[in-house]
Scaffold this active site. Structure first.
Site, PDB file in Angstrom:
ATOM      1  N   ARG A 121       0.848  -1.197   0.000  1.00 20.99           N
ATOM      2  CA  ARG A 121       0.000   0.000   0.000  1.00 20.99           C
ATOM      3  C   ARG A 121       0.881   1.244   0.000  1.00 20.99           C
ATOM      4  NH1 ARG A 121      -2.398   3.311   4.147  1.00 20.99           N
ATOM      5  NH2 ARG A 121      -4.553   3.961   3.700  1.00 20.99           N
ATOM      6  N   HIS A 205      -5.583  10.243   0.486  1.00 19.82           N
ATOM      7  CA  HIS A 205      -7.046  10.434   0.554  1.00 19.82           C
ATOM      8  C   HIS A 205      -7.568  11.526  -0.372  1.00 19.82           C
ATOM      9  CE1 HIS A 205      -6.869   7.650   3.863  1.00 19.82           C
ATOM     10  NE2 HIS A 205      -6.063   8.442   4.518  1.00 19.82           N
TER      11      HIS A 205
END
Length: 312
Positions: A121, A205
């Site tokens: 990730r 994000h």
């Protein structure tokens, strides 16, 4: 004594809580935890415990290293707590990266899978945005709606949006560096008490992470999730999940959508939870939670003494 009823939540921190030497004494005190760190080092291809214990800080703060480091230290504290406490939390939650610690502790993914996932990730996120293209900033003292409109008005040619709804009046934005800087200046003019760039290399994000999400989705497809042994609250939608098939899609969205921590804590409150333990390095989440809902009894596990304080 606290009875084993549905009134306890445990939450796990994300990036930003790391520090060189975090919890050295706890890690070295337990053979099982030492073994976990050795296994993680074999998976990662480098000595993660050495980086956590000795640094340098610049290396620990690299996203692909920070993520497994936070997961491992938080999970180590969970294991120590589980050895001493007979309580079962009503729900587990994590702030951004911390959600993977929650999934590991709930038995959704294995230890080996968790370490590999957070490492990959981090690598995907780093690849998706060069260090000079993106930025993040903390905006304090401005209404959510006002800041959201500023972001929309600014993001005509470049990306900028809310990344974290951390607590009332504390929001993080993310996007192209120029657009983030414009929002900083506009937010100050609109009455923000503080608006500052954050020392990060990856704009998390926001839609700059969509490529990372697509890459990561392929990796997730190769892993079979199990239904959680403890309900999981995911912070993209602030909803409780009790089935494996509900969890995976939201993990992909989490990379490019905002962390709704305020809504997540309100949802935990609605369950009748009265005590929350932050399990991991630092006490950042307890500070945020107190500003969201002051009725909780808050505890942090970050060393041996604080662990003892959570044995109700």
């Amino acid at each position: 004594m606290m009875s084993n009823e549905i009134n306890l939540a445990i939450v796990f921190p994300g990036q930003g809580s790391q520090s060189v030497g975090m919890m050295n004494n706890i890690i070295s005190s337990d053979p099982e935890i030492q073994k976990k760190f050795n296994t993680a080092s074999e998976i990662l291809g480098y000595n993660i415990l050495e980086v956590i214990s000795e640094g340098p800080k610049e290396k620990l703060n690299q996203t692909e290293i920070t993520q497994p480091a936070i997961l491992l230290t938080s999970y180590a504290l969970w294991l120590l707590w589980k050895k001493k406490s007979k309580l079962t939390p009503a729900v587990l939650a994590g702030h951004s990266l911390g959600e993977y610690t929650a999934l590991l502790c709930a038995g959704v993914i294995s230890f080996e899978e968790a370490v590999s996932l957070v490492s990959e990730r981090g690598k995907s996120m780093q690849r998706s945005a060069s260090s000079d293209a993106g930025a993040m900033a903390a905006i304090l003292g401005l209404n959510d709606n006002v800041l959201e409109k500023i972001c929309v008005d600014t993001s005509k040619d470049e990306i900028v949006s809310v990344a974290n709804y951390n607590s009332p009046g504390q929001i993080v934005i993310s996007g192209h560096k120029n657009a983030v800087e414009v929002v900083i200046n506009t937010a100050k003019e609109a009455g923000a008490k503080k608006a500052i760039l954050l020392p990060v290399s990856v704009p998390s994000h926001c839609m700059l992470m969509k490529k990372a999400a697509d890459e990561f989705s392929q990796l997730l497809n190769n892993i079979t999730f199990k239904d959680p042994e403890i309900p999981i609250l995911q912070n993209v939608d602030a909803k409780i999940k009790i089935r494996a098939d509900e969890i995976k899609p939201t993990l992909v969205e989490q990379l490019y959508k905002p962390v709704r921590w305020v809504d997540s804590i309100k949802e935990i409150n609605s369950l009748g939870v009265t005590k929350i333990i932050e399990c991991g390095p630092g006490k950042v989440l307890c500070g945020l939670i107190k500003r969201i809902e002051d009725s909780f009894e808050l505890f942090s596990i970050y060393d041996q003494a604080s662990l003892e304080n959570t044995l109700f």
